[in-house]
Scaffold this active site. Structure first.
Site, PDB file in Angstrom:
ATOM      1  CG  ASP A  53      66.154  59.699  16.954  1.00 23.30           C
ATOM      2  OD1 ASP A  53      65.526  58.636  17.084  1.00 23.30           O
ATOM      3  OD2 ASP A  53      66.585  60.110  15.853  1.00 23.30           O
ATOM      4  CD  GLU A  95      61.160  57.385  15.333  1.00 23.99           C
ATOM      5  OE1 GLU A  95      60.982  57.104  14.118  1.00 23.99           O
ATOM      6  OE2 GLU A  95      61.742  56.618  16.122  1.00 23.99           O
ATOM      7  CG  ASP A 129      61.915  58.300   9.949  1.00 24.47           C
ATOM      8  OD1 ASP A 129      63.068  57.996   9.573  1.00 24.47           O
ATOM      9  OD2 ASP A 129      61.603  58.449  11.142  1.00 24.47           O
TER      10      ASP A 129
END
Length: 618
Positions: A24, A187, A211
């Site tokens: 990530d 994501e 997010d």
């Protein structure tokens, strides 16, 4: 299909169990994860304290590059040489970020072109790709220390709204860090996988992924059916996140202490110290009702109630994005099965409460919101490694496909490991005034220069109407069918002139040759990037030289002799730099010329407007 584990230190192909890690690459923090004993696990550093690596890069006076916590400490003492939030700059031009440059403690270069941004550190110029590669190297080192083995393959996550250039920039950063990036994963898809959603192909879900990270916010509506993740809609704000919560607190303290915000912004050390203090306050207020602190005798006090009031407009903006995403996805609130929370900023109580109320259900935040994307990336990596046999993988392109651009560069249009069948298009233009023909040469491979890749074919798009350089719009489409046959089509959109060619990309290349081409590209990534940066700087500089000459020719009457002489002198200095091999010297000469001519260009524009308006009434 044969698989190859590549030892990048020796260049050998090793026979050992396949390991692909999940990364990530975040705006504020980055993580690396892998599957350990059947479970996804984010890797902690040597000290075992945290899985988070701050996405901060510091350049020391001795030229040493430091990443992570040690770099974050330099945000206060040496802000000009400490780079943060570089993800916000990935795939962006200066025009995309000029309105918010004051929020960065370091210098972003205005080159007055549509080229990707460059960051100046001392006398060197870096791209976001090079800086992101340093963060990825730190993550690669972290997991290699944990496992005591070389790691060369990765899945890297990006926001669902990232465009082609941002995704390619992420791939390039991975390659520069010595990683073969097998897949770029959205994501929200990774977050869903971390919750086990989508692993059972008999189930179907419609989910919302909220997010809210340090620097960016996005909301994605996903439909998951038969193991396929379809992004129905995505919305958000690339300049809204926890950093803005911190800024709201700093602004509040500035007003409460009757301080001059202009002076604080000018004092980089003080502004960074206040920003870090605000970050501490924000975290404390997630569990406490009040925070008290001090920076340089400045009182830093705030209550949860005051904090909620400050950030309410920011949270409302995220809710408006959620409503727009639902509208774009053409789904009702009742259709949403689950709401998944991602990003450290979702720990703020007001955020959780507001999202829960908006969707009318309890939010999913049981998996650590900082780690959930990295854990999902590790699960995707495990699927690619073939360790989850019940999950079907679609066919993918084995090598990247692209075309030759100015200076012998390879511009990748269809990246390696793209799912097929697929169709991808990109727009180009001419580089010479009156150009009537355009050669399109198609290549396959992973190197930055076409001379190191494999030529598949070429054709000439003829009959482009003569126009000034940059005006024609040529769309090049790559259409790859399920049999691996590639059709390349070029069309000049203003005149509808078109031409196409058909090739078979993988013909005559064995699995072993593909693996060796890949090793070659990764081992030479740093050299390739250096050559590419020099060629791109030369191309950009040549365009600026032409613009400067055209500007002087058209505006002699409004420039004095000194201005004309200085512009000519700086233009010649740029020509001299282009003749050399120092890309930093070229960038320096470009910046000097642009800085000097910018006010002259504004004056010329004002003069042209006045001339155009003479005798007219408004």
């Amino acid at each position: 299909m044969a698989k190859f584990a590549i030892d990048l230190k020796s260049g050998d192909i090793k026979n050992e169990a396949e390991l692909i890690v999940g990364i990530d690459l975040g705006t504020t923090n980055s993580l690396v994860a892998y599957i350990k004993n059947g479970q996804a696990e984010a890797v902690k550093g040597k000290n075992g304290k945290s899985t988070l690596v701050p996405s901060v890069v510091h350049f020391s006076p001795e030229g040493k590059i430091v990443v992570g916590d040690a770099a974050k400490e330099k945000l206060i003492s040496d802000p000009e040489n400490t780079i943060y939030s570089v993800k916000r700059l990935m795939g962006k031009s200066y025009g995309d970020v000029q309105g918010v440059q004051q929020y960065f403690g370091y210098q972003i270069i205005d080159n007055d072109t549509e080229s990707l941004v460059k960051i100046r550190v001392k006398d060197k110029f870096y791209t976001p790709i090079e800086l992101s590669a340093e963060i990825l190297k730190a993550l690669k080192n972290r997991i290699e220390e944990e496992l005591d083995r070389v790691v060369s393959k990765a899945v890297i996550t990006v926001p669902a709204y990232f465009n082609d250039s941002q995704r390619q920039a992420t791939r390039d950063a991975g390659k520069l860090a010595g990683l073969d990036v097998l897949r770029i994963v959205n994501e929200p898809t990774a977050a869903s996988l971390a919750y086990g959603i989508g692993l059972d192909q008999s189930e179907s879900h419609t989910i919302a992924v909220y997010d809210l990270g340090g620097g960016t916010f996005d909301i994605s509506i996903l439909r998951i059916q038969d193991g396929v993740f379809e992004v129905l809609a995505t919305n958000g704000d690339t300049f809204l996140g926890g950093d803005d919560f911190d800024r709201a607190i700093v602004d509040y303290w500035t007003a409460e202490n009757k301080l001059d915000s202009t002076q604080i912004n000018a004092d980089k050390e003080l502004s960074q110290a206040l920003r870090l203090q605000a970050e501490k306050a924000k975290k404390a207020l997630s569990s406490e009702s009040e925070y008290r602190g001090e920076v340089n005798t400045i009182s830093c006090q705030i209550t949860r109630e005051q904090f909620d009031e400050l950030i309410q407009p920011l949270v409302d903006r995220t809710i408006a994005c959620c409503q727009n995403a639902l509208k774009d996805a053409q789904v009702q609130l009742a259709d949403i099965d689950r709401v998944i929370m991602v990003g450290g900023s979702t720990r703020v109580p007001l955020v959780r409460e507001s999202v829960g109320q908006t969707f009318g259900q309890e939010v999913y935040d049981k998996v650590n919101p900082d780690e959930v994307v990295a854990l999902g990336a590790a699960i995707q990596a495990d699927i690619l490694a073939g360790n989850q046999k019940d999950i079907l993988l679609l066919d993918v392109t084995p090598l990247s496909l692209g075309i030759e651009t100015v200076g012998g560069l390879m511009d990748i249009i269809l990246p390696r490991n793209s799912k097929i069948p697929t169709r991808v298009g990109r727009r180009y233009t001419t580089s010479v005034d009156g150009q009537r023909n355009l050669k399109i040469a198609v290549y396959q491979g992973e190197r930055d220069l076409i001379q190191h890749n494999r030529k598949l074919g070429e054709f000439i798009l003829k009959g482009i109407p003569p126009m000034p350089a940059g005006l024609p719009k040529v769309e090049i489409q790559f259409i790859l069918n399920a049999d691996g046959i590639l059709k390349v089509k070029a069309e000049e959109l203003r005149s509808n002139v078109e031409q196409e060619i058909e090739v078979k990309p993988t013909y005559g290349i064995s699995e072993e040759e593909m693996a060796l081409m890949l090793i070659d590209s990764i081992q030479n990534a740093a050299d390739d990037m250096t050559v590419r940066a020099l060629l791109e700087a030369r191309n950009e500089a040549n365009n600026i030289v032409l613009s400067a000459e055209r500007f002087l020719g058209q505006n002699q009457e409004i420039l004095n002799e000194e201005e004309i002489a200085t512009t000519r002198s700086l233009t010649q200095a740029l020509r001299d730099a282009v003749a050399g091999t120092d890309k930093d010297a070229i960038n320096q000469a470009m910046e000097t010329l642009n800085t000097y001519t910018a006010p002259l260009a504004h004056r010329a524009m004002d003069f042209a407007l006045l001339e155009a308006m003479k005798g007219k009434q408004i």
